[in-house]
Motif scaffolding. Structure first.
Motif, PDB file in Angstrom:
ATOM      1  N   ARG A   1       0.973  -1.197  -0.014  1.00  0.00           N
ATOM      2  CA  ARG A   1       0.001  -0.093   0.114  1.00  0.00           C
ATOM      3  C   ARG A   1       0.782   1.335   0.012  1.00  0.00           C
ATOM      4  O   ARG A   1       0.650   2.120  -0.828  1.00  0.00           O
ATOM      5  N   ARG A   2       1.834   1.174   0.720  1.00  0.00           N
ATOM      6  CA  ARG A   2       2.776   2.387   1.205  1.00  0.00           C
ATOM      7  C   ARG A   2       3.507   2.861  -0.297  1.00  0.00           C
ATOM      8  O   ARG A   2       3.432   4.004  -0.570  1.00  0.00           O
ATOM      9  N   SER A   3       3.968   1.885  -0.923  1.00  0.00           N
ATOM     10  CA  SER A   3       4.697   2.253  -2.239  1.00  0.00           C
ATOM     11  C   SER A   3       3.971   2.805  -3.272  1.00  0.00           C
ATOM     12  O   SER A   3       4.226   3.907  -3.893  1.00  0.00           O
ATOM     13  N   VAL A   4       2.734   2.286  -3.624  1.00  0.00           N
ATOM     14  CA  VAL A   4       1.677   2.583  -4.588  1.00  0.00           C
ATOM     15  C   VAL A   4       1.241   4.052  -4.020  1.00  0.00           C
ATOM     16  O   VAL A   4       1.063   5.127  -4.869  1.00  0.00           O
ATOM     17  N   LEU A   5       1.157   4.402  -2.845  1.00  0.00           N
ATOM     18  CA  LEU A   5       0.382   5.621  -2.306  1.00  0.00           C
ATOM     19  C   LEU A   5       1.553   6.572  -2.639  1.00  0.00           C
ATOM     20  O   LEU A   5       1.193   7.921  -3.115  1.00  0.00           O
ATOM     21  N   ILE A   6       2.984   6.271  -2.304  1.00  0.00           N
ATOM     22  CA  ILE A   6       3.879   7.585  -2.430  1.00  0.00           C
ATOM     23  C   ILE A   6       3.862   7.937  -3.716  1.00  0.00           C
ATOM     24  O   ILE A   6       4.060   8.886  -4.221  1.00  0.00           O
ATOM     25  N   TRP A   7       3.874   6.775  -4.791  1.00  0.00           N
ATOM     26  CA  TRP A   7       3.972   7.112  -6.309  1.00  0.00           C
ATOM     27  C   TRP A   7       2.640   7.993  -6.547  1.00  0.00           C
ATOM     28  O   TRP A   7       2.805   8.863  -7.402  1.00  0.00           O
ATOM     29  N   SER A   8       1.545   7.745  -6.208  1.00  0.00           N
ATOM     30  CA  SER A   8       0.533   8.379  -6.415  1.00  0.00           C
ATOM     31  C   SER A   8       0.303   9.747  -6.073  1.00  0.00           C
ATOM     32  O   SER A   8      -0.083  10.590  -7.091  1.00  0.00           O
ATOM     33  N   TYR A   9       1.070  10.088  -5.122  1.00  0.00           N
ATOM     34  CA  TYR A   9       0.794  11.517  -4.540  1.00  0.00           C
ATOM     35  C   TYR A   9       1.943  12.143  -5.598  1.00  0.00           C
ATOM     36  O   TYR A   9       1.579  13.401  -6.018  1.00  0.00           O
ATOM     37  N   LEU A  10       3.079  11.695  -5.871  1.00  0.00           N
ATOM     38  CA  LEU A  10       4.081  12.229  -6.962  1.00  0.00           C
ATOM     39  C   LEU A  10       3.500  12.404  -8.243  1.00  0.00           C
ATOM     40  O   LEU A  10       3.517  13.636  -8.922  1.00  0.00           O
ATOM     41  N   GLN A  11       2.694  11.425  -8.615  1.00  0.00           N
ATOM     42  CA  GLN A  11       1.938  11.601 -10.024  1.00  0.00           C
ATOM     43  C   GLN A  11       0.653  12.757  -9.935  1.00  0.00           C
ATOM     44  O   GLN A  11       0.720  13.529 -11.008  1.00  0.00           O
ATOM     45  N   VAL A  12       0.123  12.845  -9.063  1.00  0.00           N
ATOM     46  CA  VAL A  12      -0.966  13.961  -9.021  1.00  0.00           C
ATOM     47  C   VAL A  12      -0.037  15.409  -8.849  1.00  0.00           C
ATOM     48  O   VAL A  12      -0.760  16.341  -9.624  1.00  0.00           O
TER      49      VAL A  12
END
Length: 583
Positions: free
Chosen positions: A173-184
């Motif tokens: 969960r953590r890895s995908v969440l961190i990437w999603s913040y950066l992508q947005v």
């Protein structure tokens, strides 16, 4: 119940959980801005055809003495629309009708030849300085492109639910969440510099994918790190941040009134969320089930230290961790796909019912929330009203969730929203205040339904496939949000038809919600077997009673426990088998 035991031993809902939940919830303030951004970024200003450049009042000697102002010129060049109350937005006279300026003019203009806006459009900037609609002239024959932006964005959210749901079950969960913040943050800010409509749509699609990753993984990280008894409070309070975020969006949109500036302001804070997201601990449940027990143990030690339970660091070892989660470890040897959501009896019942609930909730919500300009008052005021109604609606939902259960709340919200939407059909269009009030109530109930279904879904699906399940059912929500704007076109066939469709979908989903099992005071399932053991052979109506009896079993077991400091965790678990494991 093994992992829930460990959470209680390392502090329950302590300092770590407060910090963890707060940091995960703060981005919700701007999630509303992402989902409802199109109301303001693509707002439709008042407009009319641009006047020809080669006209002159001087050619009409009998009118040359008149002082012709802008309003009179518009009367000469632009006909009224079918209502007769405002200027036509898409047509102009082929020849200027100067005779209309004469006193007591009785010229019949119904037969006068008109043409399209050959010289483009002139937009009123009193409500918006510039929007995508005015910049790229998405009006008249191109007006469908305005709604297409929102549909494409929701298509991205749908795609993100499918892709990021599976990825987070595989990579965490953590890895995908961190990437999603950066992508947005990166793509959202880039959208503000889009040179064309097509580029903007592509960037909004990718932005929508990342928004889905943020929402899904935030929910899972919350519920997997908090005790059972705290889930209702955390889920409801988190939804208030989304509601307050609607107010934040209104304030920013009213202040800036420029779509490019607004786009940057609502996306740039995601860089801050990305920066501090490295503080998060990966879900210990997920780590254990993916054979990364040492990392899970390290995370639990960190939680114990922050929660001021240092004595647990020595007591909590790999052997104790594996002892508590032996059943889950055995089950996790198998790999899971979306097919497993429909493979067994209880999982199939849950998934089918949740598909209906997620689709209809999103369908009705965005059908009401994405067309604020139809109410005839300031779009900023309407957004404030639509946001404010969520507060009492969610407070009511919290009370129902806490005392009557998830199923009652879910079904009740859907049935009430359907009732209100149907009622609006019988209110005259001239009674605008009543219609607006009913629409606000409908939006409030659908918003409360959203709050409930996020919590409910996280509690129904087991850890080994929770994110895949969240992604699967929320995919249905994105299909609903994509379909909602298209249904508005049906009012050309019959004005009441969109309301019939929105209300009918909500009522049908309410029936499906009645067949979901109750999860109030029930521990999170970790495996598919847990789900089948709890709910495959039980009637839905017995769940709440059994959940309460299980809680009494927990209390009874605890009465026979001595201090945790005096007995190893493994022995505590063995003593609690008759009570705790009953959950």
């Amino acid at each position: 119940m093994g992992f829930s035991d460990l959470l209680e031993e390392v502090g329950g809902f302590g300092r770590y959980q407060w910090i963890h939940v707060t940091l995960l919830t703060l981005p919700s303030l701007l999630m509303a801005s992402q989902n409802l951004l199109n109301n303001f970024v693509s707002g439709v200003p008042a407009h009319h055809c641009t006047l020809p450049v080669n006209y002159s009042v001087q050619h009409h000697t009998h009118l040359s003495h008149l002082q012709v102002d802008e309003k009179q010129l518009l009367k000469v060049f632009i006909p009224l629309d079918s209502s007769g109350n405002r200027l036509d937005r898409c047509r102009r006279y082929v020849e200027p009708q100067w005779q209309l300026l004469a006193a007591n003019s009785s010229v019949n203009v119904s037969q006068v030849q008109t043409e399209g806006c050959l010289d483009g459009w002139t937009f009123d900037n009193s409500e918006f300085l510039v929007t995508t609609v005015s910049e790229w002239e998405l009006v008249c024959s191109r007006r469908s492109l305005k709604q297409m932006i929102q549909t494409i964005y929701m298509g991205g959210v749908l795609t993100g639910a499918i892709i990021y749901g599976g990825l987070s079950d595989r990579f965490g969960r953590r890895s995908v969440l961190i990437w999603s913040y950066l992508q947005v943050a990166a793509l959202g800010c880039s959208s503000a510099f889009s040179p064309s409509y097509s580029v903007y749509c592509v960037l909004r699609f990718l932005n929508g994918m990342a928004v889905s990753g943020i929402i899904l993984n935030s929910v899972s990280l919350k519920v997997e790190w908090i005790p059972t008894k705290s889930r209702t409070l955390v889920g409801t309070l988190g939804s208030f941040f989304f509601t307050f975020g609607q107010m934040v969006l209104v304030g920013l949109a009213y202040w800036l009134r420029d779509w490019r500036k607004l786009q940057v302001v609502v996306c740039a804070p995601q860089f801050l969320f990305f920066a501090y997201s490295w503080w998060y601990s990966e879900s210990a449940r997920w780590l254990v089930l993916n054979r990364r027990s040492k990392e899970a143990l390290k995370s639990l030690h960190r939680v114990a230290r922050i929660n001021r339970k240092p004595e647990m660091i020595d007591k909590l070892t790999l052997e104790v961790l594996h002892c508590h989660m032996n059943k889950e470890l055995e089950s996790s040897k198998a790999s899971f796909t979306a097919y497993d959501l429909l493979k067994t009896r209880a999982m199939r019942r849950i998934s089918v019912c949740l598909i209906a609930v997620w689709f209809s909730t999103s369908f009705a919500y965005y059908g009401l929330a994405m067309d604020l300009q139809k109410f005839g008052v300031s779009i900023y005021l309407m957004q404030v009203i639509f946001g404010a109604i969520d507060f009492p609606a969610k407070l009511l939902a919290f009370a129902v969730l806490s005392y009557l259960g998830r199923r009652v709340c879910q079904a009740g919200c859907l049935f009430l929203s359907a009732l209100v939407i149907f009622a609006n059909i019988f209110v005259s269009t001239e009674m605008q205040t009543i219609r607006t009030t009913l629409a606000c109530l409908g939006k409030g109930f659908t918003s409360a339904s959203f709050t409930t279904v996020y919590l409910f879904t996280g509690e129904l699906y087991p850890t080994v496939i929770r994110q895949t399940g969240m992604g699967f059912v929320s995919t249905m929500a994105r299909i609903g949000s994509m379909a909602a704007p298209a249904i508005l076109i049906l009012d050309e066939v019959l004005p009441a038809l969109p309301s019939l469709v929105y209300g009918g979908a909500a009522a049908l989903a309410g029936l499906f919600a009645c067949f979901l099992p109750e999860t109030l005071n029930v521990a999170l399932p970790d495996t598919v077997k847990d789900v089948e053991d709890k709910w495959s052979s039980r009637s839905p109506t017995s769940q709440h009673t059994e959940g309460v009896l299980s809680e009494q079993g927990v209390a009874s077991a605890r009465n026979y426990m001595v201090s945790p400091e005096d007995i190893p965790l493994k022995e505590l678990k063995e003593r609690a088998e008759t009570g705790l494991d009953a959950l």
